[in-house]
Design an enzyme around this catalytic site. Structure first.
Site, PDB file in Angstrom:
ATOM      1  N   LEU A  88       4.780  -1.064  -0.292  1.00 36.16           N
ATOM      2  CA  LEU A  88       5.792  -0.006  -0.283  1.00 36.16           C
ATOM      3  C   LEU A  88       6.701  -0.089  -1.506  1.00 36.16           C
ATOM      4  O   LEU A  88       7.917   0.084  -1.412  1.00 36.16           O
ATOM      5  CB  LEU A  88       6.631  -0.058   1.007  1.00 36.16           C
ATOM      6  CG  LEU A  88       5.878   0.191   2.313  1.00 36.16           C
ATOM      7  CD1 LEU A  88       6.814   0.039   3.503  1.00 36.16           C
ATOM      8  CD2 LEU A  88       5.233   1.564   2.329  1.00 36.16           C
ATOM      9  N   CYS A  89       6.084  -0.388  -2.659  1.00 39.26           N
ATOM     10  CA  CYS A  89       6.868  -0.467  -3.902  1.00 39.26           C
ATOM     11  C   CYS A  89       6.134   0.255  -5.035  1.00 39.26           C
ATOM     12  O   CYS A  89       6.117  -0.219  -6.175  1.00 39.26           O
ATOM     13  CB  CYS A  89       7.183  -1.910  -4.267  1.00 39.26           C
ATOM     14  SG  CYS A  89       5.793  -3.058  -4.169  1.00 39.26           S
ATOM     15  N   GLY A  90       5.515   1.369  -4.689  1.00 46.67           N
ATOM     16  CA  GLY A  90       4.852   2.177  -5.703  1.00 46.67           C
ATOM     17  C   GLY A  90       3.659   1.465  -6.321  1.00 46.67           C
ATOM     18  O   GLY A  90       2.874   0.798  -5.634  1.00 46.67           O
TER      19      GLY A  90
END
Length: 286
Positions: A88-90
């Site tokens: 969930l951090c690109g």
């Protein structure tokens, strides 16, 4: 057009997602501030120590120093992939994985390339098809210099015993919350600084040179690795904060669109009910 109940359910679902992403954004923003302060304070010391080591590495002699500067024929390469434990951090983790695999294919084709993972994502993604000799994902449970130093000692041992001829670090260098730069640093052997005759530093060693080198090289290498992990840690929170900010904005936009669709569907339903009532009244009158 979907019925009103389906649209209401989607609005509730999107709103819940928006609350989660917004909360994750705030948590990452709080953690980013602390991580950013740590790497900003550490960089000048780490860079100066590395510069000092490179400055006189060309004159290192003896068994103590030369074992870290010996440029052997590169047959076995070790790549240290520094990622995060969570997603969930690109594109934070995928950029590192792609760069590592690109290095293996483009720069070290035909050579034996192994990996060490710092972060579960590197272990999970690289370990599927490639040889990961060890995983140090637990370092993020208690990120400290001593824990990073243990990993650095393992890397130094793998180089000095001849297991690998070259060791490289691949990590995201922190620039700001929205920008992380995929960076490759040669860990071992130490790369001497290129100097002209006019800029060659003249050092006076006290105590003797061998004693200083014996302490300075391991300390510099440990600091280099710790700085890379700190950089990656700050970059992770910056990337996650940015990703969650975009996700929150997208969820807000989608929720507004669903509300507009819901109101249009509700208005159409009310209009149909009025028409049915009017039609029924007219039928009774006739």
């Amino acid at each position: 057009m979907a019925n009103l109940k389906e649209i209401r359910n989607r609005i509730v679902s999107v709103s819940s997602t928006m609350q989660i992403t917004s909360a994750m954004k705030m948590v990452s923003a709080a953690k980013l501030k602390k991580a950013q302060d740590a790497i900003t304070a550490m960089r000048p010391y780490a860079n100066k120590l590395s510069e000092l080591l490179q400055n006189f590495s060309g004159s290192i002699d003896g068994e103590t120093g030369s074992k870290y500067t010996d440029n052997r024929e590169v047959k076995n390469v070790l790549i240290v992939a520094i990622t995060s434990n969570r997603g969930l951090c690109g594109a934070f983790n995928s950029n590192i994985i792609k760069h590592c695999l690109s290095m293996q294919k483009d720069h070290y084709d035909g050579k034996q390339v192994d990996f060490i993972s710092i972060g579960k994502k590197a272990q999970d993604l690289i370990g599927k098809k490639h040889n990961v000799i060890s995983d140090h994902s637990q370092i993020y449970d208690a990120l400290s210099f001593n824990n990073a130093a243990d990993i650095a000692e393992e890397l130094m041992q793998l180089y000095t015993d001849g297991s690998y001829d070259k060791i490289e670090l691949v990590y995201n260098k922190f620039k700001n919350a929205a920008t992380q730069i995929v960076t490759t640093e040669q860990f071992l052997p130490i790369v001497p600084m290129e100097q002209s005759s006019n800029t060659t530093a003249d050092y006076i060693f006290e105590p003797e040179k061998a004693a200083i080198v014996e302490q300075l090289i391991p300390k510099s290498l440990k600091t280099q690795l710790f700085k890379a992990i700190r950089d990656s840690f700050a970059s992770e929170h910056g990337a996650r904060m940015t990703a969650m900010h975009k996700a929150t904005d997208n969820a807000t936009e989608l929720r507004d669109q669903l509300k507009l669709t819901y109101n249009q569907a509700r208005q159409a339903a009310i209009t149909n009910e009025i028409l049915e009532i009017v039609g029924g009244a007219e039928a009774l009158n006739n």
